[in-house]
Design a protein around this motif. Structure first.
Motif, PDB file in Angstrom:
ATOM      1  N   ALA A 237       0.828  -1.207   0.000  1.00 25.47           N
ATOM      2  CA  ALA A 237       0.000   0.000   0.000  1.00 25.47           C
ATOM      3  C   ALA A 237       0.862   1.256   0.000  1.00 25.47           C
ATOM      4  N   VAL A 238       1.952   1.229   0.767  1.00 25.35           N
ATOM      5  CA  VAL A 238       2.850   2.387   0.817  1.00 25.35           C
ATOM      6  C   VAL A 238       3.519   2.602  -0.538  1.00 25.35           C
ATOM      7  N   ALA A 239       3.888   1.517  -1.200  1.00 24.56           N
ATOM      8  CA  ALA A 239       4.498   1.627  -2.528  1.00 24.56           C
ATOM      9  C   ALA A 239       3.527   2.253  -3.519  1.00 24.56           C
ATOM     10  N   ARG A 240       2.280   1.826  -3.501  1.00 26.15           N
ATOM     11  CA  ARG A 240       1.283   2.407  -4.395  1.00 26.15           C
ATOM     12  C   ARG A 240       1.091   3.894  -4.131  1.00 26.15           C
ATOM     13  N   ALA A 241       1.028   4.241  -2.837  1.00 25.56           N
ATOM     14  CA  ALA A 241       0.816   5.643  -2.473  1.00 25.56           C
ATOM     15  C   ALA A 241       1.993   6.516  -2.887  1.00 25.56           C
ATOM     16  N   SER A 242       3.204   6.049  -2.635  1.00 29.55           N
ATOM     17  CA  SER A 242       4.384   6.851  -2.992  1.00 29.55           C
ATOM     18  C   SER A 242       4.510   6.991  -4.508  1.00 29.55           C
ATOM     19  N   ALA A 243       4.170   5.944  -5.249  1.00 27.23           N
ATOM     20  CA  ALA A 243       4.186   6.040  -6.707  1.00 27.23           C
ATOM     21  C   ALA A 243       3.155   7.045  -7.186  1.00 27.23           C
ATOM     22  N   ALA A 244       1.961   7.022  -6.581  1.00 27.35           N
ATOM     23  CA  ALA A 244       0.896   7.934  -6.985  1.00 27.35           C
ATOM     24  C   ALA A 244       1.261   9.387  -6.706  1.00 27.35           C
ATOM     25  N   ARG A 245       2.098   9.611  -5.707  1.00 28.01           N
ATOM     26  CA  ARG A 245       2.480  10.985  -5.354  1.00 28.01           C
ATOM     27  C   ARG A 245       3.879  11.354  -5.862  1.00 28.01           C
ATOM     28  N   GLY A 246       4.450  10.502  -6.697  1.00 22.66           N
ATOM     29  CA  GLY A 246       5.669  10.861  -7.414  1.00 22.66           C
ATOM     30  C   GLY A 246       6.930  10.853  -6.596  1.00 22.66           C
ATOM     31  N   THR A 247       7.046   9.887  -5.672  1.00 21.61           N
ATOM     32  CA  THR A 247       8.266   9.859  -4.872  1.00 21.61           C
ATOM     33  C   THR A 247       8.808   8.437  -4.718  1.00 21.61           C
ATOM     34  N   ILE A 248       9.953   8.332  -4.047  1.00 19.45           N
ATOM     35  CA  ILE A 248      10.704   7.092  -3.911  1.00 19.45           C
ATOM     36  C   ILE A 248      10.198   6.287  -2.714  1.00 19.45           C
ATOM     37  N   MET A 249      10.191   4.982  -2.891  1.00 19.42           N
ATOM     38  CA  MET A 249       9.830   4.058  -1.819  1.00 19.42           C
ATOM     39  C   MET A 249      11.081   3.435  -1.232  1.00 19.42           C
ATOM     40  N   GLY A 250      11.263   3.562   0.063  1.00 17.84           N
ATOM     41  CA  GLY A 250      12.323   2.830   0.759  1.00 17.84           C
ATOM     42  C   GLY A 250      11.732   1.587   1.389  1.00 17.84           C
ATOM     43  N   LEU A 251      12.270   0.419   1.069  1.00 17.85           N
ATOM     44  CA  LEU A 251      11.737  -0.851   1.571  1.00 17.85           C
ATOM     45  C   LEU A 251      12.729  -1.505   2.517  1.00 17.85           C
ATOM     46  N   SER A 252      12.280  -1.839   3.703  1.00 16.33           N
ATOM     47  CA  SER A 252      13.138  -2.469   4.698  1.00 16.33           C
ATOM     48  C   SER A 252      13.415  -3.924   4.350  1.00 16.33           C
ATOM     49  N   SER A 253      14.622  -4.388   4.665  1.00 12.94           N
ATOM     50  CA  SER A 253      14.911  -5.817   4.594  1.00 12.94           C
ATOM     51  C   SER A 253      14.041  -6.596   5.572  1.00 12.94           C
ATOM     52  N   PHE A 254      13.569  -5.919   6.613  1.00 12.89           N
ATOM     53  CA  PHE A 254      12.717  -6.542   7.614  1.00 12.89           C
ATOM     54  C   PHE A 254      11.235  -6.338   7.298  1.00 12.89           C
ATOM     55  N   ALA A 255      10.926  -5.985   6.055  1.00 13.07           N
ATOM     56  CA  ALA A 255       9.542  -5.845   5.628  1.00 13.07           C
ATOM     57  C   ALA A 255       8.872  -7.208   5.556  1.00 13.07           C
ATOM     58  N   THR A 256       7.548  -7.194   5.614  1.00  9.03           N
ATOM     59  CA  THR A 256       6.802  -8.449   5.538  1.00  9.03           C
ATOM     60  C   THR A 256       6.271  -8.715   4.129  1.00  9.03           C
TER      61      THR A 256
END
Length: 396
Positions: free
Chosen positions: A93-112
């Motif tokens: 969901a965060v990736a979709r939102a950041s893409a929609a608002r034109g910015t970079i997504m940082g993804l944790s190695s500890f993401a689920t």
């Protein structure tokens, strides 16, 4: 207007507190030991003032910037945060939102959520990695990021110590098995909206971290990966340079608070640094990151991209950081509150709130672009800046 819409990040936080189980919310607001750094990260922004103009302002303002070769519609990036159990869609969901608002997504190695699923929603994703395991394991993660199409890496080194909290650490289970579900049932039952969000997906909050292994391999639990990190000797500057060379592309070093460390990062081939104290979750009594920013930006800002992480809650905070030398800020807790309240739309709401605040401040300061901001736009009290690591006695 939708009942889930909010006008400020503070409102999002209040709604998230009501929606989330106590343990989940506690994990979001926690800081190490007494929480001095956690508090200073926010307090310091309030010590900075603005010097506005009253006429001649630009009718249209350009809020765009560039970080690590990526164009951003606004100077705000998503900071990587692990185990996003505040919403069933989590990092996707965060990736979709950041893409929609034109910015970079940082993804944790500890993401689920798996890296590949996140990049499918936002191709401009940076994979954050910890110095965890031997070099073969690190190369394995790097190559997975490369194959998935990550546009860069974030090497996080501002999470280097294990500290208790004076108010008690939130209880987080090793895994969500039957025993854990029974233990946490009272919290979940008393927060039915959060519980129903997961019930609709027929999934329970997942505490495994799939990005620590290759696709198809059994994912370790969050604490299993944490244990591997704790048993791994900390990296040297030679190790940092080795990792940058292995990747061969844009790479950020997160956790720089000293001028001498910033200079060493440049020498090691790092392309961006985040002035950060891990949101107050590392070594307590470290100054606010905004206090350390000006000296670091002055020292290396013409050689490397400098961003700021820590305490950002308003668009005006973003403007203050950019005026002091940051290209952008990295957002952590604030977007998680939006995610908790309304999923993807809640994250977009937070980014829109910040964008509005940025635009208002740039207008008031008489600037036509965030790239025109400078310390002259601020009222900076005496003694505000902390120029750490300028004695000339750098460690080898």
């Amino acid at each position: 207007m939708s009942s889930t819409w909010f006008e400020t990040v503070a409102v999002a936080q209040r709604r998230a507190k009501k929606r989330l189980p106590k343990s989940v919310y506690g994990a979001l607001i926690a800081g190490s030991e007494k929480g001095l750094t956690l508090q200073d990260n926010q307090t310091a922004f309030g010590e900075l003032g603005f010097a506005p103009h009253v006429a001649g302002q630009a009718a249209v303002r350009d809020l765009s910037t560039t970080v690590m070769g990526q164009d951003l519609a606004l100077p705000v990036m998503i900071s990587p945060v692990g185990a996003q159990a505040v919403h069933p869609d989590g990092e996707v969901a965060v990736a979709r939102a950041s893409a929609a608002r034109g910015t970079i997504m940082g993804l944790s190695s500890f993401a689920t959520k798996p890296l590949e699923e996140v990049i499918a929603e936002n191709p401009r994703t940076l994979l954050q990695i910890y110095w965890c395991g031997d070099k073969d394991r690190l190369v394995q993660r790097i190559e997975r990021a490369r194959a998935a199409g990550a546009v860069g890496l974030i090497l996080t080194l501002d999470w280097s110590f294990s500290h208790g909290r004076d108010w008690g650490s939130p209880s987080i289970p090793e895994r969500m098995d039957l025993k854990a579900m029974l233990r946490f049932a009272p919290e979940a039952i008393t927060h039915p909206r959060w519980l129903m969000g997961f019930a609709k997906t027929r999934r329970i909050p997942d505490l495994t971290v799939p990005n620590m292994v290759d696709p198809g391999e059994p994912a370790p639990t969050f604490f299993g990966a944490y244990g591997e990190w704790m048993q791994t000797p900390p990296p040297s500057w030679a190790d940092v340079q080795w990792l940058a060379e292995q990747w061969g592309g844009p790479i950020m070093l997160k956790g720089v608070m000293r001028v001498d460390d910033a200079k060493r990062a440049v020498d090691a081939g790092i392309t961006a640094i985040s002035v950060s104290n891990h949101g107050g979750n590392n070594l307590d009594s470290t100054p606010a990151s905004i206090r350390a920013l000006p000296a670091i930006a002055e020292a290396v800002g013409d050689q490397i991209d400098v961003v700021l992480d820590g305490g950002v809650r308003r668009g005006s905070d973003v403007v203050k950081a950019v005026a002091l030398g940051a290209r952008a800020v990295m957002l952590g807790r604030a977007y998680l509150w939006g995610l908790a309240v309304n999923g993807q739309a809640g994250v977009e709401n937070v980014l829109d709130v910040l964008r509005g605040g940025i635009d208002s401040a740039v207008l008031g300061l008489g600037r036509s672009s965030v790239r025109e901001l400078s310390p002259d736009d601020l009222v900076i009290p005496a003694g505000f800046t902390r120029a750490l690591g300028t004695s000339g006695k750098s460690r080898p």
